[in-house]
Design an enzyme around this catalytic site. Sequence first.
Site, short mmCIF file in Angstrom:
data_model
loop_
_atom_site.label_atom_id
_atom_site.label_comp_id
_atom_site.label_asym_id
_atom_site.label_seq_id
_atom_site.Cartn_x
_atom_site.Cartn_y
_atom_site.Cartn_z
N GLN A 181 7.06 26.57 -14.27
CA GLN A 181 8.03 27.66 -14.05
C GLN A 181 8.57 27.63 -12.62
O GLN A 181 9.76 27.76 -12.38
CB GLN A 181 7.36 29.02 -14.31
CG GLN A 181 6.92 29.23 -15.74
CD GLN A 181 6.16 30.55 -15.89
OE1 GLN A 181 6.50 31.55 -15.26
NE2 GLN A 181 5.12 30.55 -16.71
N CYS B 18 3.75 -17.98 -6.57
CA CYS B 18 4.28 -18.05 -5.20
C CYS B 18 3.16 -18.36 -4.21
O CYS B 18 2.75 -19.51 -4.10
CB CYS B 18 5.05 -16.78 -4.86
SG CYS B 18 6.24 -17.06 -3.54
N LEU B 19 2.59 -17.36 -3.54
CA LEU B 19 1.47 -17.66 -2.65
C LEU B 19 0.35 -18.36 -3.43
O LEU B 19 -0.34 -19.24 -2.90
CB LEU B 19 0.94 -16.35 -2.03
CG LEU B 19 -0.29 -16.49 -1.12
CD1 LEU B 19 0.00 -17.37 0.07
CD2 LEU B 19 -0.77 -15.12 -0.65
N HIS C 106 8.61 -16.22 -9.06
CA HIS C 106 7.80 -15.16 -9.68
C HIS C 106 8.16 -14.99 -11.15
O HIS C 106 9.02 -14.17 -11.49
CB HIS C 106 8.03 -13.83 -8.95
CG HIS C 106 7.46 -13.80 -7.57
ND1 HIS C 106 6.15 -13.44 -7.31
CD2 HIS C 106 8.01 -14.12 -6.38
CE1 HIS C 106 5.93 -13.52 -6.01
NE2 HIS C 106 7.04 -13.93 -5.42
N TYR D 5 0.83 -1.21 0.00
CA TYR D 5 0.00 0.00 0.00
C TYR D 5 0.86 1.26 0.00
O TYR D 5 0.46 2.31 -0.44
CB TYR D 5 -0.91 0.03 1.22
CG TYR D 5 -1.99 -1.03 1.18
CD1 TYR D 5 -2.85 -1.13 0.08
CD2 TYR D 5 -2.14 -1.92 2.22
CE1 TYR D 5 -3.83 -2.10 0.03
CE2 TYR D 5 -3.13 -2.89 2.18
CZ TYR D 5 -3.98 -2.98 1.08
OH TYR D 5 -4.94 -3.94 1.04
N LYS E 291 6.51 29.40 -24.61
CA LYS E 291 6.40 30.12 -23.34
C LYS E 291 7.31 29.48 -22.28
O LYS E 291 8.04 30.17 -21.57
CB LYS E 291 4.93 30.07 -22.90
CG LYS E 291 4.64 30.93 -21.69
CD LYS E 291 3.13 31.02 -21.47
CE LYS E 291 2.84 31.78 -20.18
NZ LYS E 291 1.40 31.73 -19.87
N LYS F 54 -1.85 25.19 -17.94
CA LYS F 54 -1.12 26.24 -17.23
C LYS F 54 0.37 25.87 -17.08
O LYS F 54 0.71 24.74 -16.74
CB LYS F 54 -1.73 26.45 -15.84
CG LYS F 54 -3.22 26.73 -15.83
CD LYS F 54 -3.62 27.95 -16.64
CE LYS F 54 -3.21 29.25 -15.99
NZ LYS F 54 -3.70 30.42 -16.82
N MET G 70 0.67 -20.49 -5.72
CA MET G 70 0.99 -21.92 -5.78
C MET G 70 0.68 -22.56 -4.43
O MET G 70 0.12 -23.65 -4.35
CB MET G 70 2.47 -22.11 -6.12
CG MET G 70 2.91 -23.56 -6.11
SD MET G 70 4.35 -23.80 -5.05
CE MET G 70 4.92 -25.41 -5.57
N GLU H 215 6.67 -13.46 -13.36
CA GLU H 215 6.29 -12.15 -13.91
C GLU H 215 7.48 -11.20 -14.07
O GLU H 215 7.47 -10.33 -14.93
CB GLU H 215 5.20 -11.49 -13.05
CG GLU H 215 5.58 -11.10 -11.63
CD GLU H 215 5.33 -12.19 -10.59
OE1 GLU H 215 5.34 -13.38 -10.97
OE2 GLU H 215 5.16 -11.87 -9.40
N1 GLN Z 1 4.10 -15.68 2.01
C1 GLN Z 1 4.60 -16.74 1.24
C2 GLN Z 1 6.02 -17.14 1.61
O1 GLN Z 1 6.69 -16.41 2.28
C3 GLN Z 1 4.52 -16.41 -0.25
C4 GLN Z 1 5.44 -15.31 -0.65
C5 GLN Z 1 5.11 -14.72 -2.01
O2 GLN Z 1 4.00 -14.91 -2.51
N2 GLN Z 1 6.03 -13.99 -2.58
O3 GLN Z 1 6.49 -18.18 1.25
#
Ligand code: GLN
Length: 563
Positions: A193, A380-381, A506, A54, A224, A188, A383, A508
């Site tokens: 400036q 990760c989580l 991960h 967050y 400008k 604006k 999975m 991604e």
């Molecule tokens: N909380 C889980 C762990 O520590 C998964 C971590 C995560 O999803 N990056 O293994």
Amino acid sequence: MTQYVFVTGGVVSSLGKGIVVASIGRMLKNRGASIAVMKLDPYLNVDPGTMSPYQHGEVYVTGDGSETDLDLGHYERFIDVELTAVSNVTAGQIYSDVISRERNGRYLGGTIQTVPHVTNLIKERIHQLADESGADVAVIEVGGTVGDIEGLPFLEAIRQMRNDVGRDNATYVHLTLLPYLGSTGELKTKPTQHSVQALRGIGIQPDAIICRSDHEVDLGLREKISLYCDVPTEAVIGLETLDTVYAVPLSLEEQGFGDFLADRLGITRSADLSAWSDMVEKLRDPKRTVRIAIVGKYVELPDSYLSVIEALRHAALAGDCEVVIDWIKAEDIEEQGPDHVLSRASGIVVPGGFGERGVEGMITTARYARERGIPYLGLCLGMQVMVIEWARSVLGLEDANSAEFDPGSEDPVIAYLPGQRELGATGGTMRLGLYPCKLTSGTIAANAYGTELVNERHRHRYELNNDYRERFNESGLISSGTAPDGSLVEISEVKDHPFMVGSQFHPEFASRPDRPHPLFREFVSAAVDTLREGAQHTMPLDESENGNVSPSAEMIERSGIST
Ligand code: GLN
């Protein structure tokens, strides 16, 4: 010798400075230059690893296992470079370094001051980046906005750099906002400036100003700004909000910014934009739409899952489609059940996360995906909840859980494995960065990768508990990837399911616009197949909610974040 481009921000935060830095890197790389890139973060945390999503959005993990700012993800995706810890410097690192040097007597009785001791250390880190990379150009982003108290030592350090490396070798780019006044219908320039005045007060005269805006920045406005801010008109660039971040390098090129920079840096090769423009063109012309639900804890702030969103987009691009994301709060599934909230998704992603909140909703989600044959990708989580669900529903272990969420569980199918890192203080206790994974031939995962051994980025503490491994495999939850010595399960997949794959790592973080990650690619492709078959969980796209929704005011209120 390395040339430096420093990028600062003014007026407001969240203007997309990281995207601009990434785009500058891309534009220069397109001209044949080698690029190093760095984010200077003025906050006092040593790294963002301990910050809540967050507060900070996603924590981006580099191959060497550093927990870094999400802008490094933009840099890696746009510039296609592999970054390391060297590329993310925080005030927390600098100050703790200064203090430990002082304690070790390195300053020989001197008074330790912001200038020169703190600024010298900042410059040392910038030089380290240049020396280690040997890059032609180092693009350095200063986080925050001009006027922030904690940013001052960083701005002072980059000011000094001009003198240190020679005037012609340091270029300063300032990114600002031109607000639009609805009542008079005009953009604006005054805040820009003022922001440039503040920058000059520190001693930095920008060489170029990029103006973010929601409307066209015409020549009159640019003239400008040029007049008031002492920057040539051709170096005042308008950057309207675009439909895709990947179009930013093209928009900057169209306005001659690439040539302006190349000129200053003495780069003579012209830019080859063809591959990048083809990619953007394809992105803008999808043949169909696929709706994917992301079921997570932090969905009010999609920045928490930035790399997941981008990896889905890259995978969709490869399949000529556009991904529309349904953001589902895992707790909503606990309250309302999965049927209604997940009914429209052709695929479900359960991304990473920490802590117990929402986990039961994710487990219900995994069950829903498994029973209905809906493509599921667990990160990760994601999975771990898939494994817990299997243990409970298929093996009948009702109390199965992760030791993270229920330390007293009778069946800790996800556990902290002996011999691994010690649990204790937060910060630096996770399994981080690249580890090898050997694929089990004939599995969906192995077929997706098309290879036997891969290296993937990790960020977790808990693992699949090996005591249950055989029972999982025998009952149809296959270990499709393991550590090469077989000691850890890296990928699990459900046998006889169109695509239900979870990775302990991960994927991604490794996806690139022109090289979607194999697991994402196959997941999206399976979701598209579901869509083609016209299964009941696909629906026509309603224009008014065309995906990638920003969090609603209500969502933000619920999360207690001030805007
Ligand atoms: N909380 C889980 C762990 O520590 C998964 C971590 C995560 O999803 N990056 O293994």
